[in-house]
Design a protein around this motif. Structure first.
Motif, short mmCIF file in Angstrom:
data_model
loop_
_atom_site.label_atom_id
_atom_site.label_comp_id
_atom_site.label_asym_id
_atom_site.label_seq_id
_atom_site.Cartn_x
_atom_site.Cartn_y
_atom_site.Cartn_z
N THR A 9 0.85 -1.18 0.00
CA THR A 9 0.00 0.00 0.00
C THR A 9 0.89 1.23 0.00
OG1 THR A 9 -1.75 -1.12 1.24
CG2 THR A 9 -1.76 1.29 1.29
N ILE A 10 0.59 2.17 -0.88
CA ILE A 10 1.32 3.44 -0.89
C ILE A 10 0.34 4.59 -0.72
CG2 ILE A 10 3.24 2.55 -2.27
CD1 ILE A 10 2.04 4.18 -4.63
N ALA A 11 0.79 5.63 -0.05
CA ALA A 11 -0.01 6.84 0.13
C ALA A 11 0.07 7.68 -1.14
CB ALA A 11 0.52 7.64 1.31
N VAL A 12 -1.09 8.17 -1.58
CA VAL A 12 -1.14 9.01 -2.78
C VAL A 12 -1.92 10.28 -2.48
CG1 VAL A 12 -0.92 7.03 -4.33
CG2 VAL A 12 -3.19 7.87 -3.75
N SER A 13 -1.49 11.39 -3.07
CA SER A 13 -2.15 12.67 -2.82
C SER A 13 -3.31 12.93 -3.78
CB SER A 13 -1.14 13.81 -2.94
OG SER A 13 -0.60 13.86 -4.25
N ASP A 14 -3.29 12.30 -4.94
CA ASP A 14 -4.32 12.50 -5.95
C ASP A 14 -4.64 11.13 -6.55
OD1 ASP A 14 -5.61 12.88 -8.47
OD2 ASP A 14 -4.75 14.87 -8.66
N ASN A 35 -13.71 6.24 -2.76
CA ASN A 35 -13.35 7.63 -2.50
C ASN A 35 -11.92 7.80 -2.01
OD1 ASN A 35 -15.89 8.37 -3.25
ND2 ASN A 35 -16.64 8.72 -1.17
N GLU A 36 -11.43 6.87 -1.22
CA GLU A 36 -10.12 7.03 -0.59
C GLU A 36 -9.07 6.04 -1.06
OE1 GLU A 36 -9.30 9.60 1.50
OE2 GLU A 36 -11.28 10.34 0.94
N GLY A 37 -9.32 5.30 -2.15
CA GLY A 37 -8.30 4.36 -2.58
C GLY A 37 -8.68 3.53 -3.78
N ALA A 38 -7.78 2.62 -4.14
CA ALA A 38 -8.00 1.72 -5.28
C ALA A 38 -7.15 0.47 -5.09
CB ALA A 38 -7.64 2.41 -6.59
N TYR A 39 -7.66 -0.64 -5.61
CA TYR A 39 -6.90 -1.89 -5.64
C TYR A 39 -6.52 -2.19 -7.07
CZ TYR A 39 -8.42 -3.01 -0.86
OH TYR A 39 -8.64 -3.00 0.49
N LEU A 40 -5.24 -2.48 -7.25
CA LEU A 40 -4.70 -2.86 -8.54
C LEU A 40 -3.91 -4.15 -8.35
CD1 LEU A 40 -4.08 0.48 -8.05
CD2 LEU A 40 -3.79 0.26 -10.50
N SER A 41 -3.44 -4.71 -9.44
CA SER A 41 -2.53 -5.85 -9.34
C SER A 41 -1.55 -5.78 -10.50
CB SER A 41 -3.29 -7.18 -9.35
OG SER A 41 -3.98 -7.36 -10.57
N VAL A 42 -0.41 -6.41 -10.28
CA VAL A 42 0.60 -6.59 -11.32
C VAL A 42 1.19 -7.96 -11.06
CG1 VAL A 42 2.38 -5.34 -10.01
CG2 VAL A 42 2.60 -5.60 -12.49
N GLY A 43 1.09 -8.85 -12.05
CA GLY A 43 1.46 -10.24 -11.80
C GLY A 43 0.59 -10.77 -10.67
N ASN A 44 1.20 -11.36 -9.66
CA ASN A 44 0.48 -11.87 -8.50
C ASN A 44 0.46 -10.89 -7.34
OD1 ASN A 44 -0.19 -14.37 -9.65
ND2 ASN A 44 1.85 -15.16 -9.19
N LEU A 45 0.97 -9.68 -7.55
CA LEU A 45 1.07 -8.70 -6.46
C LEU A 45 -0.18 -7.85 -6.37
CD1 LEU A 45 2.77 -7.21 -4.28
CD2 LEU A 45 3.55 -5.71 -6.13
N TRP A 46 -0.76 -7.78 -5.18
CA TRP A 46 -1.89 -6.90 -4.87
C TRP A 46 -1.28 -5.56 -4.47
CZ3 TRP A 46 -5.02 -8.14 0.19
CH2 TRP A 46 -5.94 -7.13 0.44
N PHE A 47 -1.71 -4.48 -5.13
CA PHE A 47 -1.14 -3.16 -4.94
C PHE A 47 -2.26 -2.18 -4.62
CE2 PHE A 47 1.10 0.74 -6.32
CZ PHE A 47 2.36 0.50 -5.80
N CYS A 48 -2.15 -1.47 -3.51
CA CYS A 48 -3.20 -0.57 -3.05
C CYS A 48 -2.73 0.88 -3.08
CB CYS A 48 -3.62 -0.94 -1.63
SG CYS A 48 -4.85 0.17 -0.91
N LEU A 49 -3.58 1.74 -3.62
CA LEU A 49 -3.37 3.19 -3.54
C LEU A 49 -4.29 3.71 -2.45
CD1 LEU A 49 -3.59 4.02 -7.37
CD2 LEU A 49 -1.54 3.49 -6.03
N SER A 50 -3.76 4.44 -1.50
CA SER A 50 -4.55 4.94 -0.38
C SER A 50 -4.34 6.45 -0.25
CB SER A 50 -4.11 4.24 0.91
OG SER A 50 -4.88 4.65 2.00
#
Length: 132
Positions: A9-14, A35-50
């Motif tokens: 999970t990484i913090a994002v400003s926009d 409203n406050e985030g998104a879930y993505l993936s790349v390969g088998n990695l779950w990646f969160c924008l918060s």
């Protein structure tokens, strides 16, 4: 016992800007957003924008993503041509492109593995290298 990385999970400003970067520039798969985030993936990695206030670091801490050797040149050239900022030149084994995301998070696109790095260390050891 830990068996691997569950997610990052990484913090994002926009959120929109970061979602566009990871989905459209880096080609991550986007699954859901709220409203406050998104879930993505790349390969088998779950990646969160918060949504939060990012605190970019000035040290070497970064996230490295696998890129195949057959795709690296075209992929890296495309990313650079889109104006993505490069933060470091590659000096280690394997092809790498070191870039910043829109909030200054340090990323690396890398061809190689732990095994290929260890093989390289047999040929060119780091100063003070000790095999464990």
């Amino acid at each position: 016992m830990i068996s691997g990385i569950n997610h990052i999970t990484i913090a994002v400003s926009d959120l929109e800007r970061s979602l566009q970067f990871y989905r459209d520039v880096l080609n991550f798969s986007a699954h859901v957003r709220w409203n406050e985030g998104a879930y993505l993936s790349v390969g088998n990695l779950w990646f969160c924008l918060s949504c939060d206030e990012p605190c970019p670091k000035s040290d070497y801490t970064h996230i490295a993503f696998d890129v195949s050797s057959t795709e690296f040149e075209v992929y890296a050239s495309r990313i650079v041509s889109l104006g993505v900022e490069v933060w470091k030149k590659n000096k280690s084994e394997g092809q790498s492109l070191y870039i910043l995301d829109p909030d200054g998070h340090k990323l690396e696109l890398h061809v190689g593995s732990l095994e290929s790095r260890l093989e390289e260390l047999k040929r060119k050891p780091y100063d003070g290298l000790v095999w464990l």
